[in-house]
Design an enzyme around this catalytic site. Sequence first.
Site, mmCIF file in Angstrom:
data_model
loop_
_atom_site.group_PDB
_atom_site.id
_atom_site.type_symbol
_atom_site.label_atom_id
_atom_site.label_comp_id
_atom_site.label_asym_id
_atom_site.label_seq_id
_atom_site.Cartn_x
_atom_site.Cartn_y
_atom_site.Cartn_z
ATOM 1 N N CYS A 129 0.836 -1.203 0.000
ATOM 2 C CA CYS A 129 0.000 0.000 0.000
ATOM 3 C C CYS A 129 0.868 1.250 0.000
ATOM 4 O O CYS A 129 1.433 1.628 1.037
ATOM 5 C CB CYS A 129 -0.926 -0.006 1.213
ATOM 6 S SG CYS A 129 -1.932 1.474 1.317
ATOM 7 N N CYS A 132 -0.567 4.093 2.259
ATOM 8 C CA CYS A 132 -0.379 3.887 3.710
ATOM 9 C C CYS A 132 1.089 4.075 4.106
ATOM 10 O O CYS A 132 1.393 4.709 5.109
ATOM 11 C CB CYS A 132 -0.791 2.482 4.135
ATOM 12 S SG CYS A 132 -2.220 1.824 3.312
ATOM 13 N N ASP A 133 2.009 3.480 3.346
ATOM 14 C CA ASP A 133 3.398 3.380 3.802
ATOM 15 C C ASP A 133 4.378 4.279 3.050
ATOM 16 O O ASP A 133 5.531 4.404 3.469
ATOM 17 C CB ASP A 133 3.869 1.917 3.681
ATOM 18 C CG ASP A 133 3.060 1.006 4.592
ATOM 19 O OD1 ASP A 133 2.624 1.492 5.651
ATOM 20 O OD2 ASP A 133 2.854 -0.163 4.242
#
Length: 300
Positions: A129, A132-133
């Site tokens: 992701c 997200c990261d």
Amino acid sequence: MYDLIIIGAGPAGLSAALYASRAGASVLVLDGGAPGGKLNLTAEIENYPGFIKKGPELAYAMFEHCLSFGAKYEYGHVTSIKVDENQKIVCVDEKEYSTKYVFIATGTKERKMGIPLEEEMTGRGVSYCAVCDGPFFKNKDVCVIGGGNSAIEEATYLSDIANKVHVIVRRDVLRADQYLIDKMNKKENIELHVLKKPHSIEVVDQKVSGLIVEDSLSGELSTIETQGIFPFIGLDPMTDFVKDLGIVDEFGYIYVDNNMESNVKGIFAGGDVIAKSLRQVVTATNDGAIAGQYIASLLK
Ligand code: NDP
């Protein structure tokens, strides 16, 4: 007993909930993650007509909208569905819910590369992701694996955060839409490596330090120094919990008719989890609307 239980709160599930509850059905939406599904992992939504914004914003708006007509939402992982003549039983962890109709909208999950240390390094340099990261890789070098829409879109997104983005493609052709390729090509810090396959991961001090790639033609190995590895190599349907019902094709996708009904009467499906050619937010909402409206009509 509910009229309709929806499994999965992505765009398909939320649209079915909206249409069915607005038409008067009692609806429960179940999901083992945040409402919105993959919208929450998508930085920009550029091809949902009339909406050019961030994925999580659309997820939140869809969720609020569906609750406004009375649909209920509960967190839970569905483990199986039992079918008898008059009802369906949806089993969630330790609980059971009964319902007249079920709409499955569980979507897909990311495919793994299947190379050594992939699992161990997930969360320590390997991520599925970018939204997200990505921020963990500010000014670092990252590798994106794959040549489809997801890989090219996420590589472009990561190029605004990372120092350098290596895109690793196993053939010499990209599957992604030309518009996304053109956008990626404008980024000076993206380097495309064609005819290369991920082979193994190099680790130093419990962190990813490199990706070893194999030449698709010669088999020769070489190392790309990188702190992050983002595989976007395709998706598999989340249908393990219905494998005994005989409603999936050889790849695990659910077959449905024009009303989105599977070959088990009363069990419907829509969104990325069904067998179809175009998996998009707009086609998922289409599936949910058709199923929600049709199921509501069966209750009259
Ligand atoms: P795709 O299946 O479209 O692409 C997967 C990519 O990964 C291909 O380049 C494939 O190579 C490569 N690949 C597969 N397995 C391996 C492996 N073991 N090692 C290395 N490379 C591998 O998946 P996506 O996730 O990109 O897209 C899924 C669906 O979602 C598609 O229908 C796509 O159009 C849609 N989507 C649409 C978006 C949009 O419209 N904005 C955004 C994101 C996704 P090869 O070509 O050789 O098979």
